[in-house]
Scaffold this motif. Structure first.
Motif, PDB file in Angstrom:
ATOM      1  N   GLU A  89       4.773  11.847   5.662  1.00 54.49           N
ATOM      2  CA  GLU A  89       3.043  11.407   5.746  1.00 54.49           C
ATOM      3  C   GLU A  89       3.241  10.164   4.905  1.00 54.49           C
ATOM      4  N   HIS A  90       4.044   9.739   3.854  1.00 58.06           N
ATOM      5  CA  HIS A  90       3.981   8.372   2.917  1.00 58.06           C
ATOM      6  C   HIS A  90       5.097   7.299   3.874  1.00 58.06           C
TER       7      HIS A  90
ATOM      8  N   VAL B 286       3.849   5.017  -4.356  1.00 58.47           N
ATOM      9  CA  VAL B 286       4.422   6.692  -4.588  1.00 58.47           C
ATOM     10  C   VAL B 286       5.885   6.589  -4.733  1.00 58.47           C
TER      11      VAL B 286
ATOM     12  N   SER C  38       5.373   0.745  -0.920  1.00 57.65           N
ATOM     13  CA  SER C  38       4.438   1.991  -0.716  1.00 57.65           C
ATOM     14  C   SER C  38       4.997   3.209  -0.882  1.00 57.65           C
ATOM     15  N   LEU C  39       6.449   3.402  -0.884  1.00 56.95           N
ATOM     16  CA  LEU C  39       7.161   4.726  -1.119  1.00 56.95           C
ATOM     17  C   LEU C  39       8.524   4.235  -1.820  1.00 56.95           C
TER      18      LEU C  39
END
Length: 341
Positions: free
Chosen positions: A262-263, A249, A222-223
């Motif tokens: 936030e990520h 991301v 996700s990151l």
């Protein structure tokens, strides 16, 4: 009293990451010069592209300058950065009878030799790289003005018309994306079938190894955090590689202060790597901050084991370093290994 369990988070930690042998050698040279000659030791440009390293060396007595004309004739040494310099720089230092120490990465020096060999064999030299990057400026400066043609994109390939298509040779900037370079090189080879390659690969082992680890770690994350400086070519390429390899991301952070919290989503998988000029202490700080917020599960994604070591010049090899100096040279990383163990 009730306690609330921390949410879970999986981290894929890339290996290798962070300092490469060329960066380690360059930092050692500045630290050893400070020990041998005392402060100030002048450094032309950033020794490596990392603010933490530069500020740490500045605190020890290094003085960073843009050009040699900013250095007084005080007998103190000047160090040339790991990215390499045009031939005109050591020539000017010699003219002024300055003591200079060349910290150019040996793999960058190899590219310089490859370019000079092409010219010696009567070939026009093409350099695949990014305009304005210190390494590119240094490589182009090994040959006379106009002898090297910079190729940045496949569009540049289409526009380029040589004097003799049978007498072309190429080299590349060491810190490029392997995939991007492959596309440009394929275009060059298609247009100029007689194009001569360098005698060995120009993109350095550290760049390739870090990109391979990022490719392996990225799918399903996700990151993806890449620790590195915004002016670090190899770090920016890692962000691009992560995005292409499947990270939702990918973000370049200089350190904990840039964390995109936030990520960071509980119960997901994120990944973490660092560019070749980023010390492990910066990665450690991020891991420690994540550990205070999450129950971490660490997955080590290792695609290579690096054993390369580039010794400093002979004149500095007998200078002893204190334990704290060695810790700085080595990036001071320990937390990541403790988490894995």
């Amino acid at each position: 009293m009730s306690t609330t369990a921390k949410p879970a988070l999986t981290i894929r930690l890339c290996e290798p990451r962070g300092f490469c042998a060329g960066v380690d050698r360059a930092i050692q040279i500045v630290v050893l010069a400070l020990k041998r000659f005392g402060a100030p030791v002048y450094v032309r440009h950033e020794i490596v592209h990392n603010k933490y390293v530069v500020e740490g060396l500045r605190g020890m007595g290094a003085v960073f300058v843009r050009e040699l004309d900013a250095i007084p004739d005080d007998g103190q040494p000047v160090v040339f950065s790991a990215h390499g310099v045009p031939k005109s720089i050591p020539a000017e230092a010699a003219r002024r009878e300055m003591l200079y120490l060349d910290a150019t990465c040996p793999l960058v020096s190899k590219v310089h030799k490859q370019a000079m060999r092409h010219m010696r064999l009567g070939r026009q030299v093409l350099l695949i790289g990014h305009r304005g990057h210190p390494e590119v400026v240094g490589t182009m400066g090994q040959l006379p003005d106009g002898a090297v043609i910079l190729i940045e994109t496949e569009e540049d390939v289409a526009a380029f018309e040589p004097t003799d298509a049978a007498a072309l040779g190429f080299v590349t900037q060491t810190t490029l994306s392997v995939d991007d370079t492959a596309g440009i090189l394929a275009a060059l080879q298609h247009k100029f079938p007689l194009l001569h390659a360098p005698s060995s690969e120009s993109i350095c082992y550290a760049t390739t190894n870090r990109q391979d680890a990022v490719k392996a770690a990225a799918p399903g994350t996700s990151l993806f955090l890449i620790v590195g400086a915004p002016n670090s070519s190899n770090s920016k390429r890692l962000v691009e590689v992560a995005e292409r390899a499947g990270a939702s991301v990918a973000v370049l952070v200089q350190g904990l202060q840039d964390m995109p919290w936030e990520h960071v989503i509980p119960d997901t998988t994120i990944a973490l790597s660092a560019g070749a000029s980023a010390p492990e202490i910066l990665t450690d700080a991020i891991l420690e901050a994540l550990r205070t917020r999450f129950e971490l599960r660490i997955e080590l994604v290792q695609t290579a084991i690096e054993t390369e070591n580039f010794p400093v010049m002979r004149s500095l090899r007998d200078v002893p370093l204190a334990k704290e100096d060695m810790a700085f040279v080595n990036g001071q990383g320990a937390a990541a290994q403790a988490l894995i163990n």
